[in-house]
Design an enzyme around this catalytic site. Structure first.
Site, PDB file in Angstrom:
ATOM      1  N   THR A 165       5.377  -6.531  -4.390  1.00  0.00           N
ATOM      2  CA  THR A 165       5.558  -5.445  -3.291  1.00  0.00           C
ATOM      3  C   THR A 165       4.844  -4.192  -4.272  1.00  0.00           C
ATOM      4  O   THR A 165       5.266  -3.874  -5.015  1.00  0.00           O
ATOM      5  CB  THR A 165       6.798  -5.243  -2.777  1.00  0.00           C
ATOM      6  N   PHE A 182       4.952  -0.168  -4.317  1.00  0.00           N
ATOM      7  CA  PHE A 182       5.671   0.954  -3.561  1.00  0.00           C
ATOM      8  C   PHE A 182       4.983   2.048  -3.998  1.00  0.00           C
ATOM      9  O   PHE A 182       4.354   2.376  -4.939  1.00  0.00           O
ATOM     10  CB  PHE A 182       6.907   1.061  -4.383  1.00  0.00           C
TER      11      PHE A 182
END
Length: 393
Positions: free
Chosen positions: A276, A278
């Site tokens: 992921t 960010f």
């Protein structure tokens, strides 16, 4: 303060002129240098007149060739003196520039409960920060904008689930700036209360994306039912507080430690390469640099017509600027665009284009590219220019 004398240009009689003097031309330009008396006895009032040539624009001065389609070719690289270009003057430092890299003294907002993957990302971005959990993404944005927190670390895209569209929309709604990025490897664990075995579990609880990323593994373990909640750490908290015996939570190993749960299985995601990305948000932008890899995120919209997107992307291709991401989202303020086609009114979606560039705003070719794009884009905004995360997820 000494009085300033009234200065007059001396008169030159015609007979005093030299025969070799340059004939006067009304197009010639002159520069005047005057000095006023300030306690100095050496020539208190003096004027010098010298002819100067009119400046001529060249390619090295930043003039680009323009073709019939409005696209500009990049100028030849040249160094621009600071006195001629105000953009090269140093910008005043902000709190985003002088804050310690390790985040000491920072309050960093994230979405979710304690033990969420977003908190792990915040700790990776700012190791010594004080994390501030927020119920929703919008709450994290507001926390920074209202000075409750100094930064926010929020997910932007996942290698399996794709983009988090909610945060793309919130970037336009708020006036925060992207000041960095951090990539985090997601390692899902199956958690349960002490004494509970995998064969006792009938249901799994977690965030919808986490459940989808572990679908095949859960099925192979004989867990058929799914319960979706707002975040992974929240699922672990519910299982622990209600002492559920037939329901497990999919969350991080950190959540297991915080809520006193056992880890029944590790790395249960179907695809092991689960990362992921960010974004790090602040109230003020950072000063871009060119001595390290930088990324610039922008959003723009275009007029209706064939080749408009091609024309927009060409401003970067002509300058050898690589694009790492392009995302389109319907324009919420102008969701429909009416066009006249074949004598009938058609309603089409009006789109915003989010683009990530492998370039720094400190690079003149990036500024030229965005200047060229601004000439025909109906909307353009720089979301941030920030260092690229080159570390392992």
């Amino acid at each position: 303060m000494a009085p300033t004398a009234c200065l007059r240009t001396p008169f030159f009689p015609a007979r005093a002129r030299s025969t070799n003097a340059t004939p006067f031309s009304p197009h010639r330009r002159f520069s005047l240098k005057c000095s006023a008396s300030n306690g100095d006895n050496s020539n208190p009032n003096s004027i010098s007149i010298s002819p100067t040539s009119p400046p001529r624009l060249t390619v090295s001065d930043g003039v680009e060739s323009v073709d019939v389609n409005g696209l500009r070719r990049p100028p030849a690289p040249a160094s621009v003196p600071a006195a001629r270009d105000p953009h090269w003057l140093p910008r005043p430092l902000t709190s985003a520039d002088v804050m310690e890299v390790d985040g000491k003294g920072l309050k960093v907002a994230y979405q979710g409960c304690a033990g969420a993957y977003s908190e792990a990302a915040a700790k990776k971005a700012y190791p010594n920060c004080e994390t501030v959990p927020c119920e929703h993404f919008d709450t994290a944005f507001q926390a920074v904008q209202n000075w409750v927190a100094d930064r926010a670390v929020l997910p932007l895209e996942n290698s399996l689930g794709g983009s988090i569209h909610r945060n793309y929309d919130l970037l336009l709604r708020h006036s925060l700036h992207i000041v960095g990025e951090v990539r985090l490897a997601v390692r899902h664990c199956l958690l349960a209360n002490p004494g509970v075995k995998i064969e006792n579990l009938k249901s799994a609880m977690s965030h919808p994306q986490a459940l989808a990323q572990c679908e095949h593994t859960l099925t192979s373990l004989g867990i058929e039912h799914r319960e979706a909640v707002d975040d992974t750490a929240g699922a672990a908290k519910i299982v622990a507080e209600h002492m559920l015996q037939d329901t497990g939570a999919i969350a991080s190993s950190l959540a297991a430690k915080l809520y006193g749960l056992d880890v029944l299985a590790e790395n249960i995601q179907d695809d092991k390469d689960n990362v992921t990305r960010f974004m790090m948000l602040a109230r003020e932008p950072i000063i871009p640099r060119t001595d390290k890899p930088f990324k610039t995120s922008i959003v723009f919209s275009l007029e209706e017509g064939p080749g408009q997107l091609f024309k927009a992307l060409a401003v970067f291709a002509l300058r050898d600027i690589n694009l790492t991401k392009i995302e389109s989202r319907p324009h919420k303020e102008r969701p429909l665009r009416v066009s006249d086609d074949c004598s009938s009114l058609l309603k089409n979606f009006d789109y915003l284009f989010y683009v990530d560039l492998e370039a720094s705003m400190a690079d003149p070719k990036t500024q030229n590219a965005l200047g060229n794009l601004k000439e025909f884009a109906t909307f353009l905004r720089v979301l941030g220019s920030y260092p690229t995360d080159v570390n392992e997820p």
